[in-house]
Design an enzyme around this catalytic site. Structure first.
Site, PDB file in Angstrom:
ATOM      1  N   HIS A 362       0.834  -1.206   0.000  1.00 38.51           N
ATOM      2  CA  HIS A 362       0.000   0.000   0.000  1.00 38.51           C
ATOM      3  C   HIS A 362       0.862   1.247   0.000  1.00 38.51           C
ATOM      4  O   HIS A 362       2.059   1.196   0.299  1.00 38.51           O
ATOM      5  CB  HIS A 362      -1.030  -0.025   1.117  1.00 38.51           C
ATOM      6  N   GLU A 410      -5.279   1.450   2.291  1.00 40.11           N
ATOM      7  CA  GLU A 410      -5.125   0.235   3.100  1.00 40.11           C
ATOM      8  C   GLU A 410      -5.399   0.547   4.556  1.00 40.11           C
ATOM      9  O   GLU A 410      -6.006  -0.243   5.291  1.00 40.11           O
ATOM     10  CB  GLU A 410      -3.695  -0.317   2.953  1.00 40.11           C
ATOM     11  N   ASP A 439       4.436  -4.791   3.312  1.00 43.09           N
ATOM     12  CA  ASP A 439       3.856  -3.576   3.892  1.00 43.09           C
ATOM     13  C   ASP A 439       4.998  -2.826   4.554  1.00 43.09           C
ATOM     14  O   ASP A 439       5.671  -2.027   3.909  1.00 43.09           O
ATOM     15  CB  ASP A 439       2.725  -3.990   4.849  1.00 43.09           C
TER      16      ASP A 439
HETATM   17 ZN   LIG Z   1       0.893  -0.528   6.427  1.00 41.91          ZN
END
Ligand SMILES: [Zn+2]
Ligand SMILES: *[C@@H]1O[C@H](CO)[C@@H](O)[C@H](O)[C@H]1NC(C)=O
Ligand SMILES: *[C@@H]1O[C@H](CO)[C@@H](O)[C@H](O)[C@H]1NC(C)=O
Ligand SMILES: *[C@@H]1O[C@H](CO)[C@@H](O)[C@H](O)[C@H]1NC(C)=O
Ligand SMILES: *[C@@H]1O[C@H](CO)[C@@H](O)[C@H](O)[C@H]1NC(C)=O
Ligand SMILES: *[C@@H]1O[C@H](CO)[C@@H](O)[C@H](O)[C@H]1NC(C)=O
Ligand SMILES: *[C@@H]1O[C@H](CO)[C@@H](O)[C@H](O)[C@H]1NC(C)=O
Ligand SMILES: *[C@@H]1O[C@H](CO)[C@@H](O)[C@H](O)[C@H]1NC(C)=O
Ligand SMILES: *[C@@H]1O[C@H](CO)[C@@H](O)[C@H](O)[C@H]1NC(C)=O
Ligand SMILES: *[C@@H]1O[C@H](CO)[C@@H](O)[C@H](O)[C@H]1NC(C)=O
Ligand SMILES: *[C@@H]1O[C@H](CO)[C@@H](O)[C@H](O)[C@H]1NC(C)=O
Ligand SMILES: *[C@@H]1O[C@H](CO)[C@@H](O)[C@H](O)[C@H]1NC(C)=O
Ligand SMILES: *[C@@H]1O[C@H](CO)[C@@H](O)[C@H](O)[C@H]1NC(C)=O
Length: 706
Positions: A362, A410, A439
């Site tokens: 994201h 996200e 992430d």
């Molecule tokens: Zn994150």
């Protein structure tokens, strides 16, 4: 990342961290043996081109770009376009795909404490601006708030509710503490923050305040003599954890469009099923101390409450309260909007159009910085796109399609990835082989991963191809030291969730700190470029080696003639989940017949032997059609584990083998339909899910049958 991963591990040696990390990851022992020192595996010429392309200098430039502009969900289209432009420069086809979703943004808030004698305490509610860290002073810096929080105000006495799990509330009731009509003050850690607010609301409380406790900072605290950021590695006392309060374990994605993509003209559902009605506000530990101290001597003291991580490290007794006549007055004003969000999607078409590898990270952050969460991962995937560009420039094509995704929103609840999967689920069901998620790519120098079982072997094999942090030590050895060889089961908390629950295997990788490393200021203004270059990953070496790793992993999955996925490991891992289930059942006086599940697992195990034999036959005979047949079975078998209708009261979560726990949000539960119903005493529902889970495993077994 929505989730507060093993950012600060509470155990120092790290070898046996399974139960010790902050959010209690469920590691399934991988059974891997560690040799003294693992030799580096050789690279093919193409792999060598890929890893040679990766540079910490360019990664640092991408990191600088992403961490110096406002990029809260739905607020920065140019950043999505810039990302797609970088991919195009490297030869990828790329576009920006938008959805129109419900989000809310902070307008105003207030919080004050009034003692029974009438005097008051006024918390700061904002993080200190630091001269040393330029983005903390940006005029458009993001206030502290909770995404998807309710607008409203509350004034009442207040009660400390520990980490806010259902069992914490049950304990308070057992102790006779009056909670109805009060405001909750809860510690971060353990369950997903939205579930803390949900539990408070469901217990009749009228507001919630969430604070960070330094007990979660490992050894690196001011109390242990470390200076606080920016002067040292300890937590800045004013740091606040922002974050979403959506009810993640019910469903992620746009709260108003469950199950279908969000367009301007889409029908909209009420948000009540997945977002709170009571206001909530996050605060720092320095603001929390006087509030908790006001409860000292009232209600039941923390030691007597005797609940998991009830007592933290602040200089208070963690008494429940309420303190008669001592009240909190709070208000929270949010602006509700339907607004566009932007996913950047890059594609390299493979020579074989019906097999696809997807890589995602994201892009949105709660703050102007976001140097670790998520833009360490963003910098890494831009570098990955460049590495593949080197091969594309030579006329190379992968066997399988490679799709690169930069998700928006996200942080509010996996919104960009969930809407995209909802739109493309027919194509994904037909062609998706694996989804690779990154992430927090680097908040420290220790690699870890969670993955579906078929990916365990290739993931650890590729680690043996990567030296770690400019040494000759393999990444595999660093990972092993950190995790003890444990590979987590995927719960939720990042963008792999929608893939898993449509039967697509996934891995989530990252690197973080140990209990003696600088404290990571999760979802705080201090997750900045300045923190990263001074404390988190000063030379971008963790970024660099994670980029090499992810690139090689994607390359191997996208090009190997025979898909390097180990189906048999599903049988091995499910045996572990099965024995957990037996233990769960045996630990109560209730009974449940799980013999059909036992038979289904035996059936699945024998089918995995068949596909292994067929794979060997395909390799020996060099029969391309047979190889394709085996590959397609490997691509498809997990679709069997998902069930229409999903888990009880949460249709989104369709995978019957694992799902985030109802009251954890992050941490997984295995055989969730059975386990959770059984533990809740709903034996008939548990029995129904024994049947559904059995059927699902038999469908998967039938797909790999030869
Ligand atoms: Zn994150
Ligand atoms: C860090 O804390 C652990 C226990 O939490 C302890 O065993 C270890 O000795 C500590 N390390 C240092 C360097 O203080
Ligand atoms: C979007 O992010 C870029 C890069 O950080 C920044 O330069 C730009 O000002 C941001 N746009 C907005 C609207 O804040
Ligand atoms: C914000 O809060 C302050 C103090 O509570 C109040 O004076 C002000 O009117 C509020 N502004 C808005 C837009 O609600
Ligand atoms: C009121 O009570 C608080 C908390 O006990 C105390 O800190 C404060 O000094 C008191 N104020 C007055 C005016 O007595
Ligand atoms: C706390 O609870 C545990 C069981 O959860 C029990 O073994 C222990 O004795 C309790 N301690 C106190 C001080 O009550
Ligand atoms: C802890 O708080 C008490 C009063 O509540 C105070 O007397 C003591 O000095 C504090 N200790 C530390 C280490 O700050
Ligand atoms: C990009 O799309 C064009 C036109 O469809 C196609 O010819 C080309 O091969 C694609 N490039 C890649 C890297 O997939
Ligand atoms: C690339 O793959 C996508 C998705 O399968 C497909 O829609 C597109 O037509 C392909 N493009 C080319 C040039 O093959
Ligand atoms: C890595 O190994 C090579 C060859 O054994 C050696 O020349 C080099 O000095 C080593 N580098 C490090 C950082 O240990
Ligand atoms: C890149 O890594 C080298 C060591 O390999 C280091 O000397 C250099 O400072 C790093 N560059 C950046 C921009 O961090
Ligand atoms: C697959 O993994 C299992 C462990 O679960 C292992 O015993 C087996 O050898 C692996 N299969 C292959 C083909 O590597
Ligand atoms: C669990 O229960 C089953 C049947 O009820 C029994 O066969 C088994 O021995 C028990 N296992 C343990 C570890 O108690």
């Amino acid at each position: 990342m929505l989730l507060n991963i093993r950012i600060q591990l509470l155990c120092a040696a790290l070898a046996a961290l399974c139960q010790a990390c902050l959010h209690e990851r469920h590691f399934q022992a991988s059974g891997l043996a560690k040799r003294q020192e693992t030799p580096l595996s050789p690279l093919s010429p193409e792999e060598q081109i890929l890893v040679d392309s990766v540079s910490n200098v360019s990664i640092s430039e991408w990191s600088y770009y992403y961490t110096h502009g406002y990029h809260v969900a739905g607020k920065n289209m140019s950043m999505a376009e810039w990302t797609a432009d970088r991919w195009r420069e490297s030869g990828w086809n790329a576009s920006v795909v938008s959805y129109n979703v419900y989000l809310n943004y902070p307008v105003n808030k207030s919080l004050s404490l009034t003692y029974s004698n009438g005097s008051t305490f006024q918390p700061l509610l904002e993080e200190a601006v630091l001269d040393a860290d330029e983005t903390t002073s940006y005029p458009n810096r993001v206030p502290t708030f909770h995404g998807y929080s309710a607008s409203g105000s509350a004034e009442a006495e207040f009660v400390y509710v520990g980490r806010g799990q259902q069992e914490d509330f049950a304990r308070l009731k057992e102790l006779g503490v009056s909670i109805e009509g009060k405001i909750a003050i809860s510690r971060y850690g353990g369950p997903f923050r939205g579930l803390k607010v949900k539990n408070a609301q469901e217990n009749g409380m009228i507001g919630a305040i969430l604070f960070t406790d330094t007990a979660d900072d490992g050894n690196i605290t001011e109390a242990n003599g470390y200076a606080a950021y920016p002067d040292g590695p300890a937590r800045n006392p004013t740091a606040v954890q922002r974050g979403s309060v959506q009810y993640l374990s019910i469903h992620p994605g746009d709260p108003t469009t469950p199950g279908y993509p969000s367009r301007k003209d889409s029908p909209r559902a009420d948000t009540q099923a997945v977002t709170p009605r009571i206001p909530s506000i996050p605060i720092s530990y320095i603001d929390a101390i006087p509030i908790l101290a006001a409860l000292d001597g009232y209600g039941v003291d923390g030691g007597t409450v005797n609940r998991t991580r009830w007592v933290g490290a602040l200089n208070v007794s963690y008494s429940t309260g309420p303190a008669p006549g001592t009240t909190i007055s709070m208000s929270n004003l949010m602006e509700d909007v339907y607004t566009d969000i932007w996913n950047s999607i890059g594609i390299i078409n493979g020579t074989n159009p019906d097999e696809t590898i997807i890589i995602g990270n994201h892009r949105d952050a709660w703050i102007v910085g976001g140097a670790a969460d998520p833009n360490s991962g963003t910098a890494i995937i831009v570098e990955l796109s460049r590495a593949f560009g080197k091969l594309l420039a030579q006329g190379w094509r992968p066997r399988r399609n490679i799709v690169l995704c930069s998700w928006d929103a996200e942080e509010y609840g996996l919104v960009g990835s969930t809407e995209w999967v909802e739109e493309y689920v027919p194509w994904l069901t037909d062609t998706a082989v694996s989804y690779l998620n990154i992430d927090i790519g680097a908040a420290g120098a220790w690699p870890y991963f969670d993955a579906t079982p078929e990916l365990h072997e290739i993931s650890t094999d590729v680690m043996k191809k990567v030296p770690w942090m400019d040494t000759n030590r393999t990444m595999y050895d660093a990972w092993f030291e950190y995790t003890g060889g444990g590979i987590g089961v995927l719960g939720s908390g990042s963008d792999y969730t929608s893939f898993i629950h449509n039967g697509i295997g996934a891995i989530d990788i990252g690197a973080g700190g140990g209990s003696d490393d600088p404290v990571y200021h999760y979802h705080s203004n201090y997750d900045s470029y300045h923190w990263m270059t001074n404390f988190g990953d000063p030379k971008f070496l963790a970024h660099k080696y994670m980029a090499k790793y992810l690139t090689l992993l994607a390359y191997n999955l996208a090009t190997a003639e025979s898909l390097p996925l180990n189906v048999s490991n599903w049988a091995t891992q499910m045996e572990g989940y099965y024995s957990d289930l037996v233990d769960t059942i045996n630990s109560t006086s209730d009974t449940l017949d799980i013999s059909p599940l036992r038979s289904a697992l035996d059936e699945f195990t024998s089918r995995t032997r068949e596909i292994e034999a067929l794979e060997q036959q395909a390799a020996a005979s060099k029969d391309a059609a047979l190889t394709t047949l085996v590959n397609h079975k490997k691509r498809d078998f997990q679709r069997g584990f998902v069930s229409q209708g999903g888990l009880p009261n949460r249709e989104f979560y369709k995978n019957l083998i694992f799902a985030p726990g109802m009251d954890t949000g992050y941490a997984p539960t295995t055989f969730p339909g059975i386990t959770e119903s059984f533990l809740a005493g709903n034996i008939s529902v548990a029995a129904e899910y024994v049947k559904k889970t059995t059927d699902a495993i038999l469908v998967a077994a039938n797909i790999i049958k030869t």
